[in-house]
Motif scaffolding. Structure first.
Motif, PDB file in Angstrom:
ATOM      1  N   GLY A 199       1.890  -3.803  21.725  1.00  3.17           N
ATOM      2  CA  GLY A 199       1.018  -2.508  21.498  1.00  3.17           C
ATOM      3  C   GLY A 199      -0.042  -2.484  22.328  1.00  3.17           C
ATOM      4  O   GLY A 199      -0.227  -3.522  23.312  1.00  3.17           O
ATOM      5  N   GLY A 238       1.079   1.160  18.348  1.00  7.95           N
ATOM      6  CA  GLY A 238       2.038   0.136  17.892  1.00  7.95           C
ATOM      7  C   GLY A 238       3.346   0.327  18.042  1.00  7.95           C
ATOM      8  O   GLY A 238       4.013   1.280  17.649  1.00  7.95           O
ATOM      9  N   LEU A 252      -2.929  -0.102  11.835  1.00  9.19           N
ATOM     10  CA  LEU A 252      -1.302   0.321  11.692  1.00  9.19           C
ATOM     11  C   LEU A 252      -0.686  -0.345  10.218  1.00  9.19           C
ATOM     12  O   LEU A 252      -0.862  -1.110   9.940  1.00  9.19           O
ATOM     13  CB  LEU A 252      -0.437  -0.373  12.720  1.00  9.19           C
ATOM     14  CG  LEU A 252      -1.180   0.075  14.292  1.00  9.19           C
ATOM     15  CD1 LEU A 252      -0.169  -0.578  15.375  1.00  9.19           C
ATOM     16  CD2 LEU A 252      -0.966   1.468  14.389  1.00  9.19           C
ATOM     17  N   ALA A 255       4.212  -0.243  11.522  1.00  8.50           N
ATOM     18  CA  ALA A 255       4.600  -0.430  12.941  1.00  8.50           C
ATOM     19  C   ALA A 255       5.877  -1.287  12.710  1.00  8.50           C
ATOM     20  O   ALA A 255       5.926  -2.677  12.221  1.00  8.50           O
ATOM     21  CB  ALA A 255       3.625  -1.189  13.635  1.00  8.50           C
ATOM     22  N   GLU A 263       3.972   4.187  16.209  1.00  5.14           N
ATOM     23  CA  GLU A 263       2.931   4.389  15.270  1.00  5.14           C
ATOM     24  C   GLU A 263       1.245   4.310  15.997  1.00  5.14           C
ATOM     25  O   GLU A 263       1.150   3.321  16.701  1.00  5.14           O
ATOM     26  CB  GLU A 263       2.903   3.441  14.090  1.00  5.14           C
ATOM     27  CG  GLU A 263       1.921   3.765  12.948  1.00  5.14           C
ATOM     28  CD  GLU A 263       1.843   3.118  11.646  1.00  5.14           C
ATOM     29  OE1 GLU A 263       1.044   3.328  10.727  1.00  5.14           O
ATOM     30  OE2 GLU A 263       2.608   1.877  11.762  1.00  5.14           O
ATOM     31  N   ARG A 289       3.013   9.111  13.507  1.00  3.73           N
ATOM     32  CA  ARG A 289       4.285   8.340  13.904  1.00  3.73           C
ATOM     33  C   ARG A 289       5.154   9.542  14.687  1.00  3.73           C
ATOM     34  O   ARG A 289       5.132  10.705  14.305  1.00  3.73           O
ATOM     35  CB  ARG A 289       5.195   7.859  12.988  1.00  3.73           C
ATOM     36  CG  ARG A 289       4.635   6.569  12.304  1.00  3.73           C
ATOM     37  CD  ARG A 289       5.193   6.244  10.819  1.00  3.73           C
ATOM     38  NE  ARG A 289       6.750   6.183  10.974  1.00  3.73           N
ATOM     39  CZ  ARG A 289       7.160   5.141  11.688  1.00  3.73           C
ATOM     40  NH1 ARG A 289       6.344   3.814  11.911  1.00  3.73           N
ATOM     41  NH2 ARG A 289       8.498   4.918  11.924  1.00  3.73           N
TER      42      ARG A 289
END
Length: 331
Positions: A199, A238, A252, A255, A263, A289
């Protein structure tokens, strides 16, 4: 019988900090900083090579100091020549790759070269490439973590291998490469030409650890998390969950590196006033998302951390998900 290449990254012309661990790429018997330091495989690499050899694999250890040398290793994963002339991975190949990683940044460096090798140019997109992908199924790799401190029970590992629950001990990594399953994972690509495995976290803090506010437009598919007017303390993008917290606040929530979605969360400082006029600042977390995210900074430069690599964002950047594009050998 398999041919296994154990690849270690060292400082070199393309990556002066390639070790990812303060320049110490060597086993415990070598002195960091020596000219031949990077030529000495570290203890986990030697142990993994021994475990593979005992199982009948033909093993070669390679230390790469440049993208060119990484590419030479990856070329061994090529399939037979295609009529369209594209480089393509061999799904039935007998060569397996293990990447010895001192950091997630090193793993990302190898994946960047894999994508660069096998992603076809848009004008030469083949008919056998999935509609929701820009790369074919990339070859599975074994991940051999080199930092033993991350495997301590008292300190759960926060590297990607730890998040994914991959084997960490050299013998277990060898067993996964030869006998384990192939576990396919999502990949984030971006329009800057890079990739993200875990991420990215946009934003920074001062020397006291206090987040510094910045502004930018953040969009996830058709959802706008920030129009660019709100001050932001952070934006987390993420694929997995390693960039999920800011100062103890969960950014998050779900994720998952294999769910086909990215996400995204932004942390917005909100000032509340009590009945006595006392002001307190809390974080409002907005999440979404989707398949793609775009961040357009309003400030001149926004610092970020992407798979452990630092940088600054000074123009619009887009990330998009490539479902199941890369793979690891697992238990």
């Amino acid at each position: 019988m398999y041919d296994v290449v154990l690849l270690t990254l060292a400082p070199g012309e393309d990556d002066p900090a390639g070790c990812g661990a303060g320049g110490d790429c060597c086993s415990s018997g070598a002195a960091p900083g020596r000219a031949d330091c990077a030529d000495t495989p570290r203890v986990p690499v030697l142990a993994c090579a021994d475990a593979l050899t005992e199982r009948g694999a033909r093993v070669e250890t390679v230390t790469a100091r440049s993208d060119r040398e990484i590419d030479a290793v990856l070329a061994r994963l090529d399939g037979p020549p295609r009529a369209d002339g594209l480089d393509w991975p061999d799904p039935d190949g007998k060569t397996r790759l293990v990447v010895a990683t001192a950091s997630d940044a090193q793993l990302r460096a190898v994946m960047r070269r894999l994508v660069r090798r096998y992603a076809p140019p848009p004008r030469r997109r083949p008919a056998d490439l999935a509609d929701n992908r820009t790369v074919p199924d990339l070859p599975a790799i074994g991940v051999l973590p080199l930092d033993p401190s991350r495997s301590a029970v008292s300190e759960p590992p926060r590297d990607l291998a730890g998040q994914l629950g991959l084997p960490r001990e050299p013998a277990a990594v060898a067993a996964a490469v030869l006998d384990g399953r192939v576990r396919r994972l999502d990949l984030l690509r971006n329009d800057g030409g890079s990739v993200t495995l875990d991420g990215a976290l946009l934003g920074a803090a001062n020397d006291a650890g206090t987040p510094l506010a910045w502004r930018g437009r953040v969009e996830v598919d058709d959802t706008v998390l920030s129009a660019g007017d709100d001050p932001l303390f952070a934006c987390a993008i993420g694929n997995a969950g390693g960039y999920a917290e800011l100062g103890g606040v969960r950014l998050l929530s779900t994720a998952d590196a294999a769910d086909g979605a990215v996400e995204v969360a932004v942390a917005v400082p909100v000032t509340d006033r009590s009945r006595w006029g006392r002001r307190t600042v809390r974080l409002e977390v907005r999440r979404a998302r989707g398949r793609a995210v775009a961040v357009t900074p309003r400030d001149r430069e926004v610092p970020f951390l992407d798979d452990g690599v630092t940088g600054t964002l000074n123009r619009k950047r887009s990330w998009w998900i490539e479902p199941g594009a890369w793979a690891v050998y697992d238990h």
